[in-house]
Design an enzyme around this catalytic site. Structure first.
Site, PDB file in Angstrom:
ATOM      1  N   MET A   1    -101.467   9.591  34.891  1.00  0.00           N
ATOM      2  CA  MET A   1    -101.505  10.947  34.371  1.00  0.00           C
ATOM      3  C   MET A   1    -100.095  11.508  34.507  1.00  0.00           C
ATOM      4  SD  MET A   1    -105.210  12.221  35.823  1.00  0.00           S
ATOM      5  CE  MET A   1    -104.472  13.658  36.457  1.00  0.00           C
ATOM      6  N   PRO A   2     -99.313  11.548  33.446  1.00  0.00           N
ATOM      7  CA  PRO A   2     -97.941  12.050  33.585  1.00  0.00           C
ATOM      8  C   PRO A   2     -97.939  13.532  33.951  1.00  0.00           C
ATOM      9  CG  PRO A   2     -98.399  11.417  31.306  1.00  0.00           C
ATOM     10  CD  PRO A   2     -99.612  11.126  32.094  1.00  0.00           C
ATOM     11  N   THR A   3     -97.114  13.843  34.933  1.00  0.00           N
ATOM     12  CA  THR A   3     -96.907  15.228  35.339  1.00  0.00           C
ATOM     13  C   THR A   3     -95.427  15.541  35.195  1.00  0.00           C
ATOM     14  OG1 THR A   3     -98.720  15.128  36.919  1.00  0.00           O
ATOM     15  CG2 THR A   3     -97.110  16.888  37.227  1.00  0.00           C
TER      16      THR A   3
ATOM     17  N   LEU B   1     -90.990  12.710  35.605  1.00  0.00           N
ATOM     18  CA  LEU B   1     -92.247  12.034  35.282  1.00  0.00           C
ATOM     19  C   LEU B   1     -92.752  11.373  36.557  1.00  0.00           C
ATOM     20  CD1 LEU B   1     -94.249  11.140  33.086  1.00  0.00           C
ATOM     21  CD2 LEU B   1     -92.780   9.179  32.677  1.00  0.00           C
TER      22      LEU B   1
ATOM     23  N   ASP C   1     -99.989  16.860  32.455  1.00  0.00           N
ATOM     24  CA  ASP C   1     -99.785  18.112  33.191  1.00  0.00           C
ATOM     25  C   ASP C   1     -98.327  18.516  33.088  1.00  0.00           C
ATOM     26  OD1 ASP C   1    -102.413  18.484  34.233  1.00  0.00           O
ATOM     27  OD2 ASP C   1    -102.003  16.925  35.708  1.00  0.00           O
TER      28      ASP C   1
END
Length: 88
Positions: free
Chosen positions: A28-30, A15, A67
């Site tokens: 915005m977690p990726t 994360l 994402d």
């Protein structure tokens, strides 16, 4: 869904971290996830839908802010406890 994930082959998840100017709710977690190759498009579709849904429920974010990057890895390129998965 928890049972399905628990039965899945190994995966890793990262994360993204917040920078000093971001608020937690703006993040915005990726997710970067490595999986053994061979899963179907339908399995991957269900997996990313579940991750997105759970992330939104947990962090209170919108689906468009999540994402997910899936990387297929050959068993010959992954080792655990000093042994290649292709040799287990």
């Amino acid at each position: 869904m928890a049972g399905a994930i628990a039965q899945a082959r190994p995966y890793r998840c990262v994360l993204s971290r917040l920078n000093s100017t971001q608020r937690e709710t703006d993040a915005m977690p990726t997710f970067n996830i490595q999986l053994f190759e061979g899963r179907t498009q339908e399995e991957k579709r269900k997996f990313v839908e579940a991750i997105t849904r759970t992330t939104c429920e947990t962090l209170g974010c919108e689906p468009g802010s999540v994402d997910i990057i899936l990387t297929d890895v050959k068993r010959e390129n992954w080792a655990t406890a000093g042994k290649l998965w292709s040799e287990q």
